[in-house]
Design an enzyme around this catalytic site. Structure first.
Site, PDB file in Angstrom:
ATOM      1  N   ASP A 126       0.787  -1.235   0.000  1.00  0.00           N
ATOM      2  CA  ASP A 126       0.000   0.000   0.000  1.00  0.00           C
ATOM      3  C   ASP A 126       0.817   1.281   0.000  1.00  0.00           C
ATOM      4  O   ASP A 126       0.318   2.336   0.363  1.00  0.00           O
ATOM      5  CB  ASP A 126      -0.908  -0.009   1.239  1.00  0.00           C
ATOM      6  CG  ASP A 126      -0.112  -0.221   2.530  1.00  0.00           C
ATOM      7  OD1 ASP A 126       1.121  -0.019   2.507  1.00  0.00           O
ATOM      8  OD2 ASP A 126      -0.718  -0.587   3.544  1.00  0.00           O
ATOM      9  N   GLU A 175      -0.087  -9.105  -1.139  1.00  0.00           N
ATOM     10  CA  GLU A 175      -0.724  -8.584   0.084  1.00  0.00           C
ATOM     11  C   GLU A 175      -1.949  -7.733  -0.283  1.00  0.00           C
ATOM     12  O   GLU A 175      -2.113  -6.590   0.148  1.00  0.00           O
ATOM     13  CB  GLU A 175       0.260  -7.766   0.950  1.00  0.00           C
ATOM     14  CG  GLU A 175      -0.202  -7.580   2.385  1.00  0.00           C
ATOM     15  CD  GLU A 175       0.730  -6.708   3.219  1.00  0.00           C
ATOM     16  OE1 GLU A 175       0.666  -5.476   3.141  1.00  0.00           O
ATOM     17  OE2 GLU A 175       1.526  -7.288   3.975  1.00  0.00           O
ATOM     18  N   GLU A 184      -2.275   5.147   2.807  1.00  0.00           N
ATOM     19  CA  GLU A 184      -2.185   3.731   2.428  1.00  0.00           C
ATOM     20  C   GLU A 184      -3.536   3.088   2.109  1.00  0.00           C
ATOM     21  O   GLU A 184      -3.639   2.228   1.244  1.00  0.00           O
ATOM     22  CB  GLU A 184      -1.468   2.936   3.520  1.00  0.00           C
ATOM     23  CG  GLU A 184       0.020   3.231   3.633  1.00  0.00           C
ATOM     24  CD  GLU A 184       0.345   4.471   4.462  1.00  0.00           C
ATOM     25  OE1 GLU A 184      -0.591   5.156   4.936  1.00  0.00           O
ATOM     26  OE2 GLU A 184       1.543   4.776   4.641  1.00  0.00           O
ATOM     27  N   HIS A 240       5.749   5.484  13.397  1.00  0.00           N
ATOM     28  CA  HIS A 240       6.202   6.263  12.246  1.00  0.00           C
ATOM     29  C   HIS A 240       5.084   6.758  11.324  1.00  0.00           C
ATOM     30  O   HIS A 240       5.338   7.523  10.411  1.00  0.00           O
ATOM     31  CB  HIS A 240       7.152   5.426  11.373  1.00  0.00           C
ATOM     32  CG  HIS A 240       6.427   4.391  10.557  1.00  0.00           C
ATOM     33  ND1 HIS A 240       5.994   3.202  11.073  1.00  0.00           N
ATOM     34  CD2 HIS A 240       6.035   4.391   9.258  1.00  0.00           C
ATOM     35  CE1 HIS A 240       5.370   2.514  10.146  1.00  0.00           C
ATOM     36  NE2 HIS A 240       5.370   3.205   9.035  1.00  0.00           N
ATOM     37  N   ARG A 258       2.371   8.521   9.123  1.00  0.00           N
ATOM     38  CA  ARG A 258       2.169   9.949   8.821  1.00  0.00           C
ATOM     39  C   ARG A 258       1.049  10.548   9.645  1.00  0.00           C
ATOM     40  O   ARG A 258       1.163  11.657  10.146  1.00  0.00           O
ATOM     41  CB  ARG A 258       1.835  10.124   7.326  1.00  0.00           C
ATOM     42  CG  ARG A 258       3.069  10.152   6.452  1.00  0.00           C
ATOM     43  CD  ARG A 258       2.740  10.248   4.980  1.00  0.00           C
ATOM     44  NE  ARG A 258       3.966  10.053   4.210  1.00  0.00           N
ATOM     45  CZ  ARG A 258       4.588  10.993   3.517  1.00  0.00           C
ATOM     46  NH1 ARG A 258       4.073  12.200   3.427  1.00  0.00           N
ATOM     47  NH2 ARG A 258       5.708  10.719   2.877  1.00  0.00           N
ATOM     48  N   HIS A 309      12.823   5.417  13.294  1.00  0.00           N
ATOM     49  CA  HIS A 309      12.624   5.506  11.848  1.00  0.00           C
ATOM     50  C   HIS A 309      13.451   6.677  11.317  1.00  0.00           C
ATOM     51  O   HIS A 309      13.656   7.668  12.026  1.00  0.00           O
ATOM     52  CB  HIS A 309      11.132   5.738  11.598  1.00  0.00           C
ATOM     53  CG  HIS A 309      10.682   5.535  10.179  1.00  0.00           C
ATOM     54  ND1 HIS A 309      10.903   6.463   9.198  1.00  0.00           N
ATOM     55  CD2 HIS A 309      10.020   4.516   9.584  1.00  0.00           C
ATOM     56  CE1 HIS A 309      10.393   6.026   8.052  1.00  0.00           C
ATOM     57  NE2 HIS A 309       9.852   4.842   8.267  1.00  0.00           N
TER      58      HIS A 309
HETATM   59  C1  UD1 Z   1       6.533   4.981   3.932  1.00  0.00           C
HETATM   60  C2  UD1 Z   1       5.173   4.483   3.455  1.00  0.00           C
HETATM   61  C3  UD1 Z   1       4.440   3.776   4.589  1.00  0.00           C
HETATM   62  C4  UD1 Z   1       5.313   2.734   5.235  1.00  0.00           C
HETATM   63  C5  UD1 Z   1       6.651   3.308   5.628  1.00  0.00           C
HETATM   64  C6  UD1 Z   1       7.524   2.209   6.122  1.00  0.00           C
HETATM   65  C7  UD1 Z   1       4.006   5.873   1.808  1.00  0.00           C
HETATM   66  C8  UD1 Z   1       3.085   7.016   1.621  1.00  0.00           C
HETATM   67  N1  UD1 Z   1       4.343   5.609   3.066  1.00  0.00           N
HETATM   68  O1  UD1 Z   1       6.306   5.969   4.918  1.00  0.00           O
HETATM   69  O2  UD1 Z   1       3.286   3.159   4.072  1.00  0.00           O
HETATM   70  O3  UD1 Z   1       4.659   2.267   6.397  1.00  0.00           O
HETATM   71  O4  UD1 Z   1       7.260   3.898   4.481  1.00  0.00           O
HETATM   72  O5  UD1 Z   1       8.588   2.675   6.863  1.00  0.00           O
HETATM   73  O6  UD1 Z   1       4.405   5.252   0.858  1.00  0.00           O
HETATM   74  N2  UD1 Z   1      14.056   8.456   5.177  1.00  0.00           N
HETATM   75  C9  UD1 Z   1      15.445   8.403   5.136  1.00  0.00           C
HETATM   76  N3  UD1 Z   1      16.029   7.199   4.854  1.00  0.00           N
HETATM   77  C10 UD1 Z   1      15.333   6.062   4.642  1.00  0.00           C
HETATM   78  C11 UD1 Z   1      13.925   6.130   4.705  1.00  0.00           C
HETATM   79  C12 UD1 Z   1      13.300   7.332   4.962  1.00  0.00           C
HETATM   80  O7  UD1 Z   1      16.123   9.387   5.306  1.00  0.00           O
HETATM   81  O8  UD1 Z   1      15.925   5.001   4.409  1.00  0.00           O
HETATM   82  C13 UD1 Z   1      13.393   9.756   5.479  1.00  0.00           C
HETATM   83  C14 UD1 Z   1      13.415  10.724   4.282  1.00  0.00           C
HETATM   84  O9  UD1 Z   1      13.653  12.015   4.760  1.00  0.00           O
HETATM   85  C15 UD1 Z   1      11.980  10.635   3.753  1.00  0.00           C
HETATM   86  C16 UD1 Z   1      11.209  10.378   5.036  1.00  0.00           C
HETATM   87  O10 UD1 Z   1      12.027   9.516   5.802  1.00  0.00           O
HETATM   88  O11 UD1 Z   1      11.591  11.800   3.089  1.00  0.00           O
HETATM   89  C17 UD1 Z   1       9.832   9.788   4.868  1.00  0.00           C
HETATM   90  O12 UD1 Z   1       9.850   8.664   3.993  1.00  0.00           O
HETATM   91  P1  UD1 Z   1       8.518   8.251   3.165  1.00  0.00           P
HETATM   92  O13 UD1 Z   1       8.768   7.004   2.417  1.00  0.00           O
HETATM   93  O14 UD1 Z   1       8.019   9.422   2.404  1.00  0.00           O
HETATM   94  O15 UD1 Z   1       7.452   8.026   4.273  1.00  0.00           O
HETATM   95  P2  UD1 Z   1       7.402   6.957   5.417  1.00  0.00           P
HETATM   96  O16 UD1 Z   1       6.806   7.624   6.577  1.00  0.00           O
HETATM   97  O17 UD1 Z   1       8.701   6.273   5.563  1.00  0.00           O
HETATM   98  N1  UDP Z   2      11.916  -3.240  10.902  1.00  0.00           N
HETATM   99  C1  UDP Z   2      13.293  -3.341  10.836  1.00  0.00           C
HETATM  100  N2  UDP Z   2      14.066  -2.529  11.626  1.00  0.00           N
HETATM  101  C2  UDP Z   2      13.507  -1.637  12.471  1.00  0.00           C
HETATM  102  C3  UDP Z   2      12.096  -1.515  12.529  1.00  0.00           C
HETATM  103  C4  UDP Z   2      11.330  -2.327  11.714  1.00  0.00           C
HETATM  104  O1  UDP Z   2      13.821  -4.157  10.076  1.00  0.00           O
HETATM  105  O2  UDP Z   2      14.245  -0.932  13.144  1.00  0.00           O
HETATM  106  C5  UDP Z   2      11.068  -4.095  10.048  1.00  0.00           C
HETATM  107  C6  UDP Z   2       9.995  -4.877  10.750  1.00  0.00           C
HETATM  108  O3  UDP Z   2      10.464  -6.131  11.168  1.00  0.00           O
HETATM  109  C7  UDP Z   2       8.908  -5.004   9.703  1.00  0.00           C
HETATM  110  C8  UDP Z   2       9.076  -3.762   8.863  1.00  0.00           C
HETATM  111  O4  UDP Z   2      10.368  -3.241   9.159  1.00  0.00           O
HETATM  112  O5  UDP Z   2       9.117  -6.127   8.863  1.00  0.00           O
HETATM  113  C9  UDP Z   2       8.004  -2.786   9.216  1.00  0.00           C
HETATM  114  O6  UDP Z   2       8.317  -1.568   8.657  1.00  0.00           O
HETATM  115  P1  UDP Z   2       7.549  -0.257   9.052  1.00  0.00           P
HETATM  116  O7  UDP Z   2       7.016  -0.377  10.432  1.00  0.00           O
HETATM  117  O8  UDP Z   2       8.503   0.854   8.760  1.00  0.00           O
HETATM  118  O9  UDP Z   2       6.379  -0.188   7.966  1.00  0.00           O
HETATM  119  P2  UDP Z   2       4.890  -0.762   7.891  1.00  0.00           P
HETATM  120  O10 UDP Z   2       4.940  -2.227   8.058  1.00  0.00           O
HETATM  121  O11 UDP Z   2       4.100  -0.052   8.936  1.00  0.00           O
HETATM  122  O12 UDP Z   2       4.436  -0.360   6.538  1.00  0.00           O
END
Ligand code: UD1
Ligand code: UDP
Length: 372
Positions: A101, A123, A137, A213, A215, A246
């Protein structure tokens, strides 16, 4: 001699949770002689994605590297839509696989749809019933269902959601969730966890894992969660909390502000998935707003308090291992305290279940993909 043509399968993913759930499938597909498997990562996440690829030894054929700090949903959607379009034109896949999603999943599926390439949604069928939670999502997953040709539902409940939206039954396959394949691969007795956590565990302290984490939880809801955690740790001297932060700067700033300086609360960089899964396996209980961690907690039989107002993982609630506690400080504190002080409550929740899968979802999905 008859020449057999291989089915060309393009797997697209870009965030940590998608990678964790897609890598077992990629590795299974790579074993199949009748499939040519290509991997496109969007790079919606960077460090958190790369770590997963390393653990599962998966390399990408295409990397769009779209991540920016503070990326907006519109930026992500347009960058991925155009980027995946180019990859599709170059690779000419027979089918495109997307997961779950995220914006990566939604925009990639839309790209494939515009090129009239069939989309298989892994999924499929999860629904919270609230378009703003999780946001965006719930929209993404509904939109992907509309344009997918094949729907791999993890559970029968997810299948029923799709049927109620008039998705043809013959295009829905119940396979289990590939997260269970991932966790079977990563959880091992001999894996080492950080020394300071090992020594707290040796002192017979109970480990709480805390992650947040989403939004829609940034700001006041997250502050409530953090205050509740601090109260729990202050009240129960036999627990310690581990908070992998995160990479989202919005999450990190708030968490550090509330948790800094507290004895027995450890804020750490997000551990790689194999270490993280082993921490979950050794934890006492989990506080989270994550999607994937709900499934992992259920599979491992670790009671998890879900800090959200709705969940699309009702199966875990029905089994008793997940409890929906919302984002109110008092309620999170009360429900956590109940599990920490009442053994019968705790033992009733600490029961593993295969409701989300049995660790063989990838093999089932491959068998079906190569037949259709
Ligand atoms: C995204 C997904 C969410 C998922 C989450 C998992 C969308 C809208 N959201 O949300 O469904 O649950 O990922 O974690 O697709 N960033 C880094 N390094 C990384 C990852 C993220 O610096 O490796 C920072 C960046 O500044 C980025 C911000 O995190 O802009 C947010 O990342 P983004 O993918 O937009 O949203 P998530 O909240 O991570
Ligand atoms: N996870 C990880 N390291 C962490 C936190 C989470 O590897 O420090 C893994 C966790 O086991 C799970 C996935 O990341 O498989 C979940 O990711 P997240 O919570 O970011 O996203 P969501 O599942 O809510 O989309």
């Amino acid at each position: 001699m008859i020449k057999t043509t291989k089915k060309k399968i393009l797997c697209v993913f870009g965030t940590r949770p998608e990678a964790i759930k897609m890598c077992p499938l990629v590795n299974e597909l790579k074993k199949r002689e009748d499939a040519e498997t290509l991997v496109c990562v969007t790079g919606q996440h960077r460090e958190m994605l790369d770590g997963v690829l390393r653990v599962f030894c998966v390399s990408s054929d295409f990397d769009l590297s779209v991540m920016r700090e503070g990326q907006s949903l519109s930026y992500l959607t347009s960058a991925i839509l155009c980027g995946v379009d180019k990859v599709i034109c170059e690779a000419r896949p027979d089918i495109v696989l997307v997961h779950g999603d995220t914006i990566t999943a939604f925009a990639s599926a839309l790209s494939a749809f515009y090129r009239k390439i069939p989309v298989a949604h892994i999924e499929a069928g999860l629904r919270s019933g609230d378009m703003f939670s999780p946001f965006p999502e719930e929209f993404d997953r509904r939109a992907i269902s509309l344009l997918s040709s094949y729907h791999f539902a993890p559970t029968n409940e997810a299948r029923m959601n799709l049927i109620s939206e008039e998705i043809p039954r013959e295009r829905i396959f119940v396979t289990g969730n590939t997260v269970t394949d991932a966790i079977k691969f990563t959880v091992k007795k001999d894996i080492s966890i950080p020394e300071f956590l090992e020594s707290s565990l040796k002192k017979d302290k109970k480990m709480i894992i805390f992650t947040a984490h989403r939004r829609e939880n940034l700001g006041a809801p997250m502050e409530n969660m953090l205050r509740a955690l601090v109260r729990v740790v202050k009240q129960f001297s036999d627990v310690f909390a581990v908070c992998p932060l995160h990479k989202n700067p919005g999450v990190r700033e708030t968490a550090q502000k509330f948790l800094f300086g507290h004895e027995r609360i450890f804020c750490i960089e997000p551990p790689e998935v194999d270490i993280f899964h082993n921490l979950l396996a050794r934890s006492h209980l989990i506080l989270t707003d994550s999607g994937g961690i709900q499934e992992e907690a259920a599979f491992l039989g670790k009671p998890a308090l879900v800090m959200r107002n709705v969940t699309e993982r009702q199966e875990g609630i029905d089994e008793g291992v997940l409890r929906l506690v919302g984002t109110d400080e008092e309620n999170i504190f009360k429900e956590t305290a109940k599990l920490l002080s009442d053994d019968s409550e705790y033992n009733a929740a600490a029961r593993p279940t295969y409701r989300f899968g049995d660790g063989r979802a990838s093999a089932r999905i491959c068998d079906i993909l190569l037949k259709i």
